[in-house]
Write a protein that holds these residues in place. Structure first.
Motif, PDB file in Angstrom:
ATOM      1  N   VAL A 118      65.026  64.205   0.702  1.00 57.17           N
ATOM      2  CA  VAL A 118      64.987  62.823   0.219  1.00 57.17           C
ATOM      3  C   VAL A 118      63.942  62.011   0.980  1.00 57.17           C
ATOM      4  O   VAL A 118      63.159  61.252   0.383  1.00 57.17           O
ATOM      5  CB  VAL A 118      66.382  62.179   0.352  1.00 57.17           C
ATOM      6  N   LEU A 119      63.908  62.177   2.301  1.00 55.18           N
ATOM      7  CA  LEU A 119      62.946  61.395   3.092  1.00 55.18           C
ATOM      8  C   LEU A 119      61.512  61.827   2.807  1.00 55.18           C
ATOM      9  O   LEU A 119      60.614  60.978   2.666  1.00 55.18           O
ATOM     10  CB  LEU A 119      63.260  61.534   4.580  1.00 55.18           C
TER      11      LEU A 119
ATOM     12  N   ALA B  82      69.848  50.083  -9.126  1.00 56.94           N
ATOM     13  CA  ALA B  82      68.421  50.174  -9.440  1.00 56.94           C
ATOM     14  C   ALA B  82      67.954  51.627  -9.443  1.00 56.94           C
ATOM     15  O   ALA B  82      67.133  52.023 -10.284  1.00 56.94           O
ATOM     16  CB  ALA B  82      67.621  49.356  -8.436  1.00 56.94           C
ATOM     17  N   LEU B  83      68.464  52.431  -8.518  1.00 63.65           N
ATOM     18  CA  LEU B  83      68.119  53.854  -8.503  1.00 63.65           C
ATOM     19  C   LEU B  83      68.554  54.525  -9.796  1.00 63.65           C
ATOM     20  O   LEU B  83      67.800  55.313 -10.392  1.00 63.65           O
ATOM     21  CB  LEU B  83      68.794  54.513  -7.300  1.00 63.65           C
TER      22      LEU B  83
ATOM     23  N   PHE C 288      62.659  57.612  -5.946  1.00 65.71           N
ATOM     24  CA  PHE C 288      62.651  58.381  -4.701  1.00 65.71           C
ATOM     25  C   PHE C 288      62.531  57.449  -3.492  1.00 65.71           C
ATOM     26  O   PHE C 288      63.151  57.702  -2.448  1.00 65.71           O
ATOM     27  CB  PHE C 288      61.500  59.383  -4.708  1.00 65.71           C
ATOM     28  N   ALA C 289      61.752  56.392  -3.611  1.00 69.50           N
ATOM     29  CA  ALA C 289      61.636  55.430  -2.516  1.00 69.50           C
ATOM     30  C   ALA C 289      62.972  54.745  -2.245  1.00 69.50           C
ATOM     31  O   ALA C 289      63.370  54.560  -1.088  1.00 69.50           O
ATOM     32  CB  ALA C 289      60.561  54.395  -2.850  1.00 69.50           C
ATOM     33  N   ILE C 290      63.681  54.366  -3.308  1.00 69.22           N
ATOM     34  CA  ILE C 290      64.997  53.735  -3.130  1.00 69.22           C
ATOM     35  C   ILE C 290      65.972  54.725  -2.494  1.00 69.22           C
ATOM     36  O   ILE C 290      66.767  54.353  -1.618  1.00 69.22           O
ATOM     37  CB  ILE C 290      65.528  53.238  -4.481  1.00 69.22           C
ATOM     38  N   ALA C 291      65.911  55.991  -2.909  1.00 72.68           N
ATOM     39  CA  ALA C 291      66.790  56.995  -2.317  1.00 72.68           C
ATOM     40  C   ALA C 291      66.514  57.151  -0.828  1.00 72.68           C
ATOM     41  O   ALA C 291      67.456  57.278  -0.021  1.00 72.68           O
ATOM     42  CB  ALA C 291      66.600  58.335  -3.036  1.00 72.68           C
ATOM     43  N   ALA C 292      65.253  57.127  -0.438  1.00 67.93           N
ATOM     44  CA  ALA C 292      64.919  57.225   0.984  1.00 67.93           C
ATOM     45  C   ALA C 292      65.403  55.999   1.754  1.00 67.93           C
ATOM     46  O   ALA C 292      65.917  56.119   2.879  1.00 67.93           O
ATOM     47  CB  ALA C 292      63.406  57.390   1.154  1.00 67.93           C
TER      48      ALA C 292
END
Length: 287
Positions: free
Chosen positions: A39-40, A240-241, A257-261
């Protein structure tokens, strides 16, 4: 008898059990590290200043998650302001005041039952009870999350209260202190670390909740202040994700992916804060 050597079969059995435990530990740690790393690595390159400091523009097609970040902070704060007095107050009553053991056991059983109910059911109940009353807004979502986390906060506070030795209470009563004074000056300071740790972990659960908010808080990406946001629909980071994952707009997949990170980093920070707060309170009590 004590010095009798183990048989080869016994040694093989012990070695097999140790190997299985090591394998289970390695698989668990490996899976956690894989998820965190994936994820990161997938999301951090897409976190930009423009993404986290602007709101989405439908005219230019740009994506910004600043309203979602603020809505997440607003709903965490509102839910904690509602659930903490109720949960800690209920725990104090059940531990220090309640005399009917059957009633206490029934309430504890009900709390444990509520802890196992899927969050989507809380969302449905919140939609019927809160969204129909206040409309789809952050306040309805905060009330739903407060009901969802009330059993966790109550049980955590209750177990923390039980760790305070009974002779502390008896000593304070012997000095002539009333029950509320004993609770306020002796019991609560003696277990505040467990209560605070439970509250921080509840904030982490609120941070990662999405199913209940889909029915109650709405999907808007509006930029509002705290009080105006409570009465308006708004999407949190998790909502939002969910929206950006299913959005075919260019850049939506990278934003998801940015929101997940970001959510992963916030979750790690919440867990670290809970551990540090508990350690600091224990060290303060030791001094």
């Amino acid at each position: 008898m004590l010095n009798q050597p183990m048989s080869p079969a016994r040694k093989a059995y012990i070695a097999l059990m140790k190997g299985l435990m090591l394998l289970a530990t390695a698989l668990t740690c490996g899976l956690a590290l894989f998820l965190i790393g994936w994820v990161l690595l997938s999301g951090l390159p897409h976190i930009t200043r423009e993404l986290v400091s602007t709101r989405p523009s439908y005219l230019t097609g740009s994506i910004g998650i600043l309203p979602d970040i603020l809505n997440t902070l607003y709903i965490i704060l509102a839910a904690l302001l509602i659930v903490l007095p109720l949960g800690v107050g209920a725990a104090v009553y059940l531990t220090e005041y309640a005399q009917n053991k059957r009633l206490t056991a029934a309430i504890e059983y009900a709390a444990e039952t509520l802890s196992g109910i899927p969050s989507i059911i809380f969302g449905l109940v919140g939609m019927l009870a809160f969204a129909n009353t206040f409309g789809s807004c952050l306040l309805a979502g905060a009330l739903t999350l407060a009901v969802m986390n009330l059993p966790t906060v109550m049980r955590t506070a209750q177990e923390s209260l039980k760790t305070v030795p009974q002779n502390y209470r008896e000593g304070a009563f012997g000095l002539g202190a009333g029950r509320w004074r004993v609770i306020r000056t002796v019991v609560l300071p003696g277990c505040v670390d467990g209560i605070v740790t439970g509250c921080v972990l509840s904030a982490g659960r609120i941070l990662g909740e999405s199913a209940a908010l889909l029915f109650t808080a709405g999907f808007a990406h509006a930029l509002n202040g705290f009080f105006s946001a409570l009465g308006s629909p708004g999407a949190t980071l998790t909502v939002a994700l969910y929206l950006y994952v299913s959005d075919p707009t260019p850049g939506a997949a990278e934003a998801s992916f940015a929101i997940a990170a970001i959510l992963m980093l916030l979750t790690l920070c919440v867990n670290l804060a809970a551990a540090l707060i508990g350690r600091c309170f224990k060290k303060g009590r030791a001094l």
